[in-house]
Design an enzyme around this catalytic site. Structure first.
Site, PDB file in Angstrom:
ATOM      1  N   LYS A  61      47.193  20.600  33.895  1.00 44.30           N
ATOM      2  CA  LYS A  61      48.521  21.186  34.039  1.00 44.30           C
ATOM      3  C   LYS A  61      49.441  20.113  34.610  1.00 44.30           C
ATOM      4  CE  LYS A  61      50.056  23.166  37.841  1.00 44.30           C
ATOM      5  NZ  LYS A  61      50.222  22.316  39.034  1.00 44.30           N
ATOM      6  N   ASP A  93      55.222  24.897  39.171  1.00 43.20           N
ATOM      7  CA  ASP A  93      54.080  24.154  39.688  1.00 43.20           C
ATOM      8  C   ASP A  93      52.932  25.076  40.102  1.00 43.20           C
ATOM      9  OD1 ASP A  93      52.818  21.735  40.624  1.00 43.20           O
ATOM     10  OD2 ASP A  93      53.260  22.388  42.671  1.00 43.20           O
ATOM     11  N   HIS A 126      48.488  28.478  38.698  1.00 45.24           N
ATOM     12  CA  HIS A 126      47.446  28.931  39.635  1.00 45.24           C
ATOM     13  C   HIS A 126      47.577  30.409  39.999  1.00 45.24           C
ATOM     14  CE1 HIS A 126      46.773  24.745  39.795  1.00 45.24           C
ATOM     15  NE2 HIS A 126      47.613  24.426  40.753  1.00 45.24           N
TER      16      HIS A 126
HETATM   17  C1  BG6 Z   1      48.617  21.373  42.264  1.00 42.99           C
HETATM   18  C2  BG6 Z   1      50.088  21.373  42.516  1.00 42.99           C
HETATM   19  O1  BG6 Z   1      48.321  21.879  41.003  1.00 42.99           O
HETATM   20  O2  BG6 Z   1      47.976  22.176  43.270  1.00 42.99           O
HETATM   21  C3  BG6 Z   1      50.405  20.854  43.910  1.00 42.99           C
HETATM   22  O3  BG6 Z   1      50.712  20.550  41.549  1.00 42.99           O
HETATM   23  C4  BG6 Z   1      49.638  21.647  44.941  1.00 42.99           C
HETATM   24  O4  BG6 Z   1      51.785  20.897  44.166  1.00 42.99           O
HETATM   25  C5  BG6 Z   1      48.169  21.716  44.595  1.00 42.99           C
HETATM   26  O5  BG6 Z   1      49.809  21.003  46.190  1.00 42.99           O
HETATM   27  C6  BG6 Z   1      47.434  22.658  45.505  1.00 42.99           C
HETATM   28  O6  BG6 Z   1      46.057  22.588  45.259  1.00 42.99           O
HETATM   29  P1  BG6 Z   1      45.020  22.949  46.404  1.00 42.99           P
HETATM   30  O7  BG6 Z   1      43.700  22.899  45.725  1.00 42.99           O
HETATM   31  O8  BG6 Z   1      45.172  21.925  47.477  1.00 42.99           O
HETATM   32  O9  BG6 Z   1      45.397  24.315  46.889  1.00 42.99           O
END
Ligand code: BG6
Length: 512
Positions: free
Chosen positions: A175, A262, A267
């Site tokens: 992504k 993002d 997510h």
């Molecule tokens: C990424 C985003 O996909 O996921 C980031 O682009 C974000 O902005 C990150 O900080 C968060 O991932 P995790 O695993 O640290 O929660």
């Protein structure tokens, strides 16, 4: 107690590509192999997989990018990444087993002749390892290079094998898949020209997180949850993904993306699907992904007026995080001084199907929040106003099932219980389950699935596009009305407008 292992994921697969053996030899080529993602995530994850025997015996990793490195230089780069970011500490024995699998080809993504060099290297490895031409191309590259890389691979003879060939080629994309519906469609279209859907693995690393994957197990391997997992018993659901970090070094990308693109489009919607999906007909990848797609397609489309009322955007200002002063977003390096990019989003949405009719889902995510905390909270309805709940005040608190994605993965259920002694007093208590074993990193799980060709935890094209289609109304309203984000102090839980939005429904955000 004996553990029970069952083929939960990918069983009776209909979405697997050719070459489904766990130990089929293969070579993983990382385009962008000397970049940040490889350094911090991919190479450390591969090292951990190697430590636990999770890689096929005949396996090689080839980094491909513009840096002038040789194999030794790449091994140094990988070692540094593993020393700094690996879940398990680097040991000399572990490293000595892992390092010989690493190779590097220096080349430009846009230069066709460099792909011929890559092919020569792959042919050599295939011959040495007997890896039968099984190749995985991991695009750890900006999205604007996807088309040219796919085309150059194809032209160098590294594209999809003929259907009858007894070997596989897979491609992995990260992504963001696009920045809106039109660009997502275009990227998918470009990919589809060179790789079929069963060979295309779209990563959303949240799907590799243990607790996220466990959501399906929790719901469908226990009898007690599913009967009450409906609008009859559930009042509302909150999903929070809070980060204490700011934009960091990713300004160039983030300032054009913002929190909605993002985090929410990918997510958070994926997590929402796992919470809200119907039981799939089997654990086959496409059965699971069909059920998830149904959720996204059932999301009530936003009307412009809903966007105004229900979608709150914020941008962090200077503030304190754990007692330390931090900059506001506009003062971060490489951020446009008049940027209107949101670093926080809170929204309310509905899933218009029989199970969820009338149940609001509140989603919130932001950078520079007081702490890193990701949680799904299921708020059940209150008990009837009789017996222990018959007094006008205080009313009994509802049961809340909280599923913690990170940190301290686990779940807790708030129930009402009697405090010891008399007179009779009631209080909420928590039944807590903490995941005590060290979980693998999301990328370990996803890379393992990629190598065995299991697409369950990867996003399908239709789902990505459906998610963009739903988000698109919000993007359109924001861009037409030039809606400025509300300010919030770093170290707070976002702008007060987010609290007001949920407050109007007589509810409040979870406090961590
Ligand atoms: C990424 C985003 O996909 O996921 C980031 O682009 C974000 O902005 C990150 O900080 C968060 O991932 P995790 O695993 O640290 O929660």
């Amino acid at each position: 107690m004996a553990g029970l292992i069952s083929p939960v994921r990918g069983a009776a697969s209909s979405g697997k590509s050719a070459g489904q053996g766990k130990n089929d030899p293969c070579t993983l080529v990382i385009l962008g192999g000397a970049g940040d993602l490889s350094h911090k995530k991919l190479l450390p994850a591969l090292y951990n997989l190697a430590l636990e025997g999770g890689l096929p015996p005949q396996f090689a990793i080839v980094g491909f990018s513009i840096e002038s490195l040789d194999d030794d230089g790449y091994r140094k780069f990988a070692r540094d990444g593993i020393e700094r970011f690996s879940r398990r500490r680097l040991t000399e024995a572990g490293w000595n087993n892992f390092a010989p699998q690493l190779h590097f080809v220096s080349g430009s993504f846009t230069e066709p002749k460099d792909y011929l060099k890559l092919k020569e290297q792959l042919d050599r490895i295939d011959q040495q390892n007997g890896s039968s031409g099984n190749h995985i191309f991991y695009f750890a590259i900006p999205p604007n290079f996807i088309e040219v890389c796919a085309r150059n691979l194809q032209e160098a003879g590294l594209g999809m094998p003929a259907a009858a060939a007894n070997r596989f080629t897979r491609v992995v994309v990260e992504k963001p898949i696009g920045h809106d519906l039109a660009s997502a469609r275009e990227i998918n279209q470009q990919l589809a020209r060179y790789f079929d859907e069963n060979s295309t693995f779209r990563i959303d690393h949240y799907l590799g997180k243990e607790t996220v994957e466990n959501l399906m197990v929790l719901r469908f391997a226990n009898l007690i949850f599913e009967p009450i997992w409906t609008s009859h018993y559930i009042d509302h659901v909150q999903i929070t993904v809070a980060e204490d970090e700011g934009v960091g070094t990713r300004a160039a990308y983030y300032d054009h993306a913002g929190a909605l693109r993002d985090m929410v489009q990918s997510h958070i919607l994926q997590v929402l699907c796992m919470i809200a999906m119907e039981p799939p007909r089997s654990t086959a990848p496409d059965a699971v992904r069909d059920s998830k797609l149904d959720v996204i397609r059932s999301l009530r489309p936003f009307e412009p007026v809903d966007v105004e009322r229900w979608v709150i955007r914020g941008q962090y200002q200077e503030g304190l995080i754990a007692g330390e002063k931090v900059k506001g977003y506009l003062a971060e390096e490489h951020i446009a001084p008049d940027s209107m990019t949101e670093t926080f989003v809170a929204l309310k949405c509905y899933i218009d199907n029989w199970r969820w009719a009338g149940v609001p889902f509140y989603l919130r995510t932001g950078k520079r929040m007081p702490k890193r905390a990701s949680e799904i909270a299921i708020f059940f309805k209150r008990v009837p106003r009789v017996l222990y709940n018959s007094r006008p005040t205080p009313t009994l608190a509802p049961n809340v099932l909280s599923i913690r994605i990170q940190p301290d993965e686990g779940l807790s259920l708030t129930i009402i219980s009697k405090l010891p002694g008399s007179p009779l007093r009631l209080a909420p208590v928590k039944v807590d389950f903490q995941n005590s074993t060290a979980s693998p990193e999301a990328y370990e799980t996803l890379l393992r699935d990629l190598i065995i060709g299991d697409q369950t935890l990867f996003m399908r094209r239709d789902t990505v596009e459906a998610a963009w289609a739903w988000i698109q109304t919000v993007l359109d309203v924001w861009s037409v009305a030039a809606v400025a984000p509300y300010p919030y102090a770093a170290g707070s839980w976002g702008p007060t407008e987010a609290a007001v939005m949920i407050g109007k429904d007589g509810r409040a955000w979870r406090i961590f």
